[in-house]
Design a protein around this motif. Structure first.
Motif, PDB file in Angstrom:
ATOM      1  N   LYS A  24       0.862  -1.188   0.000  1.00 54.84           N
ATOM      2  CA  LYS A  24       0.000   0.000   0.000  1.00 54.84           C
ATOM      3  C   LYS A  24       0.894   1.233   0.000  1.00 54.84           C
ATOM      4  N   VAL A  25       1.033   1.859  -1.141  1.00 55.80           N
ATOM      5  CA  VAL A  25       2.019   2.929  -1.279  1.00 55.80           C
ATOM      6  C   VAL A  25       1.398   4.329  -1.206  1.00 55.80           C
ATOM      7  N   LEU A  26       0.077   4.368  -1.015  1.00 50.88           N
ATOM      8  CA  LEU A  26      -0.603   5.593  -0.587  1.00 50.88           C
ATOM      9  C   LEU A  26      -1.701   5.079   0.329  1.00 50.88           C
ATOM     10  N   GLU A  44      10.704  11.805   2.526  1.00 48.83           N
ATOM     11  CA  GLU A  44      11.855  11.039   2.046  1.00 48.83           C
ATOM     12  C   GLU A  44      11.529  10.341   0.724  1.00 48.83           C
ATOM     13  N   SER A  45      12.576   9.907   0.069  1.00 51.91           N
ATOM     14  CA  SER A  45      12.425   9.124  -1.144  1.00 51.91           C
ATOM     15  C   SER A  45      11.623   7.854  -0.830  1.00 51.91           C
ATOM     16  N   GLY A  46      10.656   7.548  -1.679  1.00 48.53           N
ATOM     17  CA  GLY A  46       9.871   6.331  -1.500  1.00 48.53           C
ATOM     18  C   GLY A  46       8.733   6.461  -0.504  1.00 48.53           C
ATOM     19  N   SER A  47       8.440   7.687  -0.044  1.00 49.32           N
ATOM     20  CA  SER A  47       7.388   7.830   0.974  1.00 49.32           C
ATOM     21  C   SER A  47       5.983   7.913   0.365  1.00 49.32           C
ATOM     22  N   GLY A  48       5.896   8.012  -0.964  1.00 46.14           N
ATOM     23  CA  GLY A  48       4.575   8.023  -1.601  1.00 46.14           C
ATOM     24  C   GLY A  48       4.195   9.347  -2.226  1.00 46.14           C
ATOM     25  N   LYS A  49       5.161  10.268  -2.355  1.00 44.66           N
ATOM     26  CA  LYS A  49       4.845  11.600  -2.874  1.00 44.66           C
ATOM     27  C   LYS A  49       4.352  11.543  -4.323  1.00 44.66           C
ATOM     28  N   SER A  50       5.060  10.766  -5.139  1.00 47.40           N
ATOM     29  CA  SER A  50       4.648  10.693  -6.549  1.00 47.40           C
ATOM     30  C   SER A  50       3.280  10.033  -6.670  1.00 47.40           C
ATOM     31  N   MET A  51       3.020   9.055  -5.816  1.00 42.43           N
ATOM     32  CA  MET A  51       1.710   8.390  -5.865  1.00 42.43           C
ATOM     33  C   MET A  51       0.602   9.398  -5.555  1.00 42.43           C
ATOM     34  N   PHE A  52       0.862  10.267  -4.589  1.00 44.74           N
ATOM     35  CA  PHE A  52      -0.131  11.287  -4.242  1.00 44.74           C
ATOM     36  C   PHE A  52      -0.356  12.211  -5.447  1.00 44.74           C
ATOM     37  N   PHE A 102       5.850  15.862 -14.652  1.00 44.27           N
ATOM     38  CA  PHE A 102       6.289  14.630 -13.996  1.00 44.27           C
ATOM     39  C   PHE A 102       7.763  14.671 -13.653  1.00 44.27           C
ATOM     40  N   GLN A 103       8.140  13.793 -12.728  1.00 50.55           N
ATOM     41  CA  GLN A 103       9.547  13.646 -12.371  1.00 50.55           C
ATOM     42  C   GLN A 103      10.306  13.215 -13.636  1.00 50.55           C
ATOM     43  N   GLY A 104      11.407  13.865 -13.921  1.00 48.48           N
ATOM     44  CA  GLY A 104      12.196  13.478 -15.088  1.00 48.48           C
ATOM     45  C   GLY A 104      11.559  13.846 -16.414  1.00 48.48           C
TER      46      GLY A 104
END
Ligand SMILES: Nc1ncnc2c1ncn2[C@@H]1O[C@H](COP(=O)(O)OP(=O)(O)OP(=O)(O)O)[C@@H](O)[C@H]1O
Length: 342
Positions: A24-26, A44-52, A102-104
């Motif tokens: 469950k990443v969000l 932090e990296s991998g905390s779910g920011k992009s998913m949000f 988006f990122q990148g």
């Protein structure tokens, strides 16, 4: 603050079925985003920011499963239930109402197409008038301190990183969206260029009455821009409040640790992983408060019960049973006052 909500997110979750179990990443994220605000999302990296970020536009990529509710309130007209739009409605919605860098994304320019070609393609794909669309493109490029004609005639490789990023921002705004979501938009740029992009975003925000969601791991950077900060830990918001409340009265031990990792906006940007311990594995998030294994204040209550939001100040909430103690006992190092005054 204001009651003028532009995006209402309720219980948004993203899950992946992994061999090791459900990831469950969000995790049931709920938040109101106000019209014309700049909301900084940090963690932090991998905390779910992009998913949000992706959840806001129903852009979570398969096999990720997004559930919950996202409601968009246009300036005029009826609210839109974002997650139940048809693919066609969603295509229009994504550029015309909410646009995302988006990122990148800088590498997503087609190297064989001129910048003008990128703008024309976007304008045409949405059935907009080419002439007025290109006028707007020119205006946006000059708002971003670029020589519009020169940039439009260029190919992506002819632009520097900073020029490319500004061009991307202009492109994302060419269809006049209300909301701009940016995922680590300045991560590839040097510090000076990051600062200047931030200043430009500030100007663009007020000129076009934009709502901006700015996602980053860099708390001091976004604190210079954002009206409010939402701190993400283990796939949910640990704390949310106005920038000055968070900088001066952070109530969650994780936020206080983050502030101490990068104590001064002039200090070199350090990796946030220097907070002791490691961030949770989404398949195996600790029971109770997910931060308890890393928290200096954790008690048995924290191991057993997942804190709800506590009201810790004006327009300021934190999910920590011991927020008062956190403020008393986790000292903040000396910082320059940052935060945006509007
Ligand atoms: N396709 C996928 N399958 C399984 N897990 C995924 C997938 N994509 C992302 N994740 C996981 O989702 C979690 C949240 O990722 P997300 O990209 O939202 O983090 P982030 O906070 O944006 O990090 P970063 O700053 O590094 O981009 C991470 O643990 C990541 O490993």
């Amino acid at each position: 603050m204001t009651d003028d909500v532009i995006l209402k997110v309720r219980d948004a979750s993203v899950t992946f079925d992994m061999e090791r179990g459900e990831s469950k990443v969000l995790n049931d994220v709920s938040v109101d985003i106000y019209r014309d605000e700049i909301l900084g999302v940090v963690g932090e990296s991998g905390s779910g920011k992009s998913m949000f970020a992706e959840a806001l536009l129903d852009a979570v990529v398969e096999p990720g499963q997004l559930t919950g509710e996202v409601t968009y309130y246009p300036r005029d007209g009826d609210p839109i239930d974002v997650l139940s739009q048809t693919p066609e409605e969603l295509r229009a919605f994504r550029w015309e109402e909410i646009s995302m860098v988006f990122q990148g994304a800088m590498s997503s320019f087609n190297p064989t197409k001129s910048i003008r070609g990128h703008f024309v393609e976007t304008i045409r794909a949405h059935g907009e008038d080419k002439q007025s669309g290109m006028e707007r493109a020119r205006e946006l490029l000059s708002d971003l301190y670029l020589n519009a004609d020169r940039v439009l005639d260029s190919y992506p490789h002819e632009l520097s990183g900073g020029m490319k990023q500004r061009t991307l921002i202009a492109l994302s705004l060419v269809l006049d969206p209300e909301v701009l979501v940016m995922d680590e938009p300045t991560a590839a740029l040097d510090l000076l260029m990051q600062r200047s992009i931030l200043r430009l975003l500030n100007e663009i925000q007020s000129k076009y009455d934009l709502t901006i969601v700015f996602i980053t791991h860099d708390l001091p950077l976004v604190a210079e821009l954002a009206d409010r900060l939402a701190v993400m830990y283990a796939f949910e918001f640990a704390e949310i409040g106005t920038t000055s409340e968070i900088l001066n009265g952070a109530a969650h031990p994780y936020t206080r640790a983050l502030l101490n990792v990068t104590p001064n906006i002039e200090a070199p940007v350090e990796e946030m992983q220097v907070i002791e311990g490691s961030s949770p594995d989404p398949v195996n998030v600790p029971a109770g408060c997910s931060y308890h294994p890393r928290c200096p204040l954790a008690t048995s209550k924290c191991q057993q019960s997942d804190p709800e939001y506590y009201d810790v100040g004006e327009d300021h909430q934190a999910r920590c049973h011991h927020w008062k103690k956190a403020r008393r006992e986790i000292e903040l190092s000396q910082r320059e006052q940052a935060g945006r005054s509007r």
